[in-house]
Design an enzyme around this catalytic site. Structure first.
Site, mmCIF file in Angstrom:
data_model
loop_
_atom_site.group_PDB
_atom_site.id
_atom_site.type_symbol
_atom_site.label_atom_id
_atom_site.label_comp_id
_atom_site.label_asym_id
_atom_site.label_seq_id
_atom_site.Cartn_x
_atom_site.Cartn_y
_atom_site.Cartn_z
ATOM 1 N N ARG A 1 37.702 3.743 -1.820
ATOM 2 C CA ARG A 1 38.854 4.439 -1.228
ATOM 3 C C ARG A 1 39.825 4.893 -2.307
ATOM 4 O O ARG A 1 40.161 4.131 -3.226
ATOM 5 C CB ARG A 1 39.603 3.512 -0.252
ATOM 6 C CG ARG A 1 38.824 3.127 0.987
ATOM 7 C CD ARG A 1 38.681 4.260 1.970
ATOM 8 N NE ARG A 1 39.906 4.597 2.662
ATOM 9 C CZ ARG A 1 40.261 4.105 3.843
ATOM 10 N NH1 ARG A 1 39.507 3.223 4.461
ATOM 11 N NH2 ARG A 1 41.383 4.503 4.421
ATOM 12 N N GLN B 1 49.225 6.927 4.915
ATOM 13 C CA GLN B 1 49.375 5.523 4.520
ATOM 14 C C GLN B 1 50.088 5.383 3.181
ATOM 15 O O GLN B 1 50.786 4.386 2.951
ATOM 16 C CB GLN B 1 48.006 4.845 4.470
ATOM 17 C CG GLN B 1 47.360 4.727 5.849
ATOM 18 C CD GLN B 1 45.848 4.633 5.762
ATOM 19 O OE1 GLN B 1 45.225 5.235 4.894
ATOM 20 N NE2 GLN B 1 45.250 3.881 6.657
ATOM 21 N N ASP C 1 41.534 10.248 13.189
ATOM 22 C CA ASP C 1 40.681 9.165 13.684
ATOM 23 C C ASP C 1 39.922 9.561 14.942
ATOM 24 O O ASP C 1 38.931 8.923 15.299
ATOM 25 C CB ASP C 1 41.517 7.913 13.962
ATOM 26 C CG ASP C 1 41.931 7.194 12.683
ATOM 27 O OD1 ASP C 1 41.339 7.478 11.622
ATOM 28 O OD2 ASP C 1 42.858 6.362 12.741
ATOM 29 N N LYS D 1 38.328 8.550 4.909
ATOM 30 C CA LYS D 1 38.498 7.308 5.655
ATOM 31 C C LYS D 1 37.437 6.307 5.198
ATOM 32 O O LYS D 1 36.959 6.366 4.073
ATOM 33 C CB LYS D 1 38.423 7.589 7.158
ATOM 34 C CG LYS D 1 39.537 8.507 7.663
ATOM 35 C CD LYS D 1 40.902 7.832 7.566
ATOM 36 C CE LYS D 1 42.005 8.680 8.147
ATOM 37 N NZ LYS D 1 43.320 8.006 8.144
ATOM 38 N N ARG E 1 33.718 10.963 7.511
ATOM 39 C CA ARG E 1 33.340 10.986 8.930
ATOM 40 C C ARG E 1 32.795 12.332 9.370
ATOM 41 O O ARG E 1 31.983 12.400 10.302
ATOM 42 C CB ARG E 1 34.532 10.561 9.791
ATOM 43 C CG ARG E 1 34.823 9.069 9.662
ATOM 44 C CD ARG E 1 36.076 8.638 10.388
ATOM 45 N NE ARG E 1 36.232 7.187 10.324
ATOM 46 C CZ ARG E 1 37.368 6.550 10.544
ATOM 47 N NH1 ARG E 1 38.460 7.234 10.834
ATOM 48 N NH2 ARG E 1 37.411 5.229 10.481
#
Length: 429
Positions: free
Chosen positions: A119, A166, A311, A338, A342
Site C-alpha cells: 500500500r 485517509q 468502495d 485499495k 479492484r
C-alpha cells in the site's frame, strides 16, 4: 477458503453491522482522549480488532463486550510502542497509526500483511516530514511499509494530493494534539464523505476544525486542543449494506435491510440513488430505519462518478453486468489503490463470467445484459471483491467458486451466514 455458489433468490430480513470507517475513527479518537470512552455497536471485524491491538501499543487499554467496546484513552500521554505495530490488513489503521506515531519523540515501526506491504505510504510520510517528523520506508524505492517514524510533529503548513482521503484524515485526527496550528492544503480531494466523517467525529468530541466547506481544499486545526471521552453509537455500514441491497435488486428477491442509519454522511449511501436511477424497486422507510427491495426488475446502465464512493465499485460492477446496456464508472483510479486493484480484479472475474469489460486508468465500462456464467474467480483476498463475486454467483448459470472467501472477516464477518438466512445457499470449504 472457497465459497461455492449456485443461482438463487433471497427472501426475508437482514441487519448490517456497524461501519468499519466509523469504528476505526472512534478507536483512534478514544485513544487520544483522557478517560473512558464507550463505543456502541462497533464492527468486530479483523480491521477493527487490529486497530484496537495497535492503540494498546500506544498506551490505551480496552475491554470488549458483545454490544460495546470500552477504551481507556491516554490523552497526550501516548507511549512509544515497545513492539512493532502490526496493523494486519487495515489500510485505514496503517495511515491513522502512522500519524499517531508522528506525535512521539522516539521511533515507531509499522507494518502489516502482504497487501499492506504494497500500500502506498510515501506521500503521507512526506506530508508529515514537512511538519517535522523523520520518516521513511525500510526498502529503497518501494512505496509501502514497513516504515519507521518519529516526531514530534509541530505546527505548520503541509500539502497533500487528495487521491486517498485517509492521508487527509490521519493528519486531521492528530493535529489537535500538537503544539502549534496546522494547515493542510489538498489538491483535487477525493472521497470527500470520508473526510466529512472525520471532521464530524472531531467536532462531536470537542475539537474545532476550520475548513473549505465547498471543495475541501484546505483545513486548519488549532493545536493544544483536547478530545473529550465519549459514549457514542456507531452507524450502520453503508458499504456493507451494498451487498444485500444489490443482491436483492438483481435477483428475483424480496428483502428488507433493517437497523440502518439513513441520515449518515457515508458516501456509499448514494448507492440507493444509483440503483433507483437504474430502475430498481426500492422503498425507504424512515420511520423504521429500513430499506426494502423487490428484485427481478429490468435495470438499465448508467454513468456514475465513484470518486467519493470507490468502495462500491466491486458491487456496482456486478450490477452493471446484470443491467441492460452500457454502465460506465468514472473516477475509479482510487479503487486501484485499495487492498487490491479492484478495477483489474473485477474486470478479470467478470470477463471469466462472460461479461465484456473495458477500462483505463480512471474509468471502467461494462457491457451488461448478457446472462453471467458460473466460473472459478479469485478475490485476491480482498473482502469487497469476495462479497461482490459471491453476489454475482447468485445470478450466474452454473456453479461459481470464489477463492479467498474468508477475507470477508475484514468488514462483514458474518456475511455468508447472514446471506444464507435469506436463502443464498452459500457453501464454504
Amino acid at each position: 477458503m472457497k465459497a461455492y455458489i449456485l443461482k438463487n433468490n433471497l427472501r426475508g430480513e437482514i441487519s448490517v453491522p456497524g461501519s468499519k470507517s466509523h469504528t476505526i475513527r472512534a478507536i483512534t479518537i478514544a485513544t487520544m482522549s483522557s478517560g473512558k470512552s464507550i463505543i456502541r455497536n462497533p464492527l468486530p471485524s479483523a480491521d477493527c480488532i487490529a486497530t484496537l491491538n495497535s492503540v494498546k501499543l500506544f498506551g490505551a487499554d480496552y475491554h470488549m463486550d458483545d454490544d460495546k467496546w470500552i477504551v481507556e484513552g491516554v490523552g497526550k500521554d501516548l507511549k512509544v510502542p515497545d513492539d512493532i505495530v502490526d496493523i494486519d490488513n487495515s489500510g485505514t489503521a496503517l495511515y491513522f497509526m502512522t500519524a499517531l506515531a508522528s506525535l512521539l519523540p522516539e521511533w515507531s515501526v509499522l507494518t502489516g500483511d502482504g497487501q499492506i506491504r504494497k500500500r502506498p505510504i510515501n506521500h503521507l510520510l512526506e506530508a508529515l516530514r514537512k511538519l517535522g517528523a523523520t520518516a521513511f520506508t525500510t526498502r529503497d524505492n518501494i512505496d509501502a511499509p514497513p516504515l519507521i517514524i518519529k516526531g514530534p510533529i509541530k505546527g505548520g503548513v503541509t500539502k497533500l494530493n487528495g487521491r486517498l482521503s485517509q492521508f487527509v484524515s490521519s493528519i486531521l485526527l492528530v493535529a489537535p494534539m500538537v503544539e502549534g496550528d496546522i494547515r493542510i492544503e489538498v489538491e483535487e480531494p477525493k472521497e470527500i464523505p470520508y473526510i466529512a466523517m472525520t471532521i464530524d467525529w472531531m467536532e462531536k468530541v470537542g475539537v474545532k476544525v476550520e475548513y473549505d466547506r465547498e471543495s475541501y481544499k484546505y483545513f486548519e486545526v488549532r493545536g493544544n486542543q483536547s478530545y473529550r471521552s465519549f459514549d457514542l453509537t456507531i452507524a450502520s455500514d453503508w458499504s456493507g449494506v451494498a451487498f444485500p441491497l444489490c443482491a436483492g435488486a438483481i435477483t428475483d428477491s424480496d428483502i428488507t435491510i433493517k437497523d440502518l442509519s439513513l441520515g449518515d454522511v457515508q458516501g456509499d449511501a448514494k448507492i440507493v440513488d444509483i440503483l433507483i436511477e437504474m430502475g430498481a424497486d426500492i422503498t425507504i422507510n424512515r420511520e423504521n430505519n429500513s430499506i426494502s427491495v423487490k428484485g427481478g426488475k429490468e435495470l438499465n446502465g448508467v454513468t456514475v462518478n465513484l470518486s467519493n464512493m470507490p468502495d462500491s465499485l466491486p458491487m456496482l460492477s456486478v450490477v452493471g453486468a446484470y443491467a441492460k446496456g452500457v454502465t460506465r464508472f468514472e473516477g475509479v483510479g482510487i479503487a486501484r489503490a485499495k487492498e487490491t486493484d479492484r478495477v483489474a480484479v473485477m474486470k478479470e472475474a467478470l470477463t471469466k463470467m462472460g461479461v465484456k469489460v473495458e477500462d483505463d486508468e480512471d474509468s471502467m465500462t461494462i457491457y451488461g445484459g448478457t446472462p453471467l456464467k458460473g466460473a472459478i474467480v479469485d478475490s485476491y483476498h480482498d473482502h469487497r471483491n469476495a462479497m461482490s463475486l459471491s453476489v454475482a454467483g447468485l445470478i450466474a448459470e452454473g456453479e461459481t467458486i470464489v477463492n479467498g472467501a474468508d477475507s470477508v472477516k475484514v468488514s462483514f464477518p458474518n456475511f455468508y451466514e447472514a446471506m444464507n438466512r435469506l436463502g443464498a445457499g452459500y457453501k464454504l470449504v
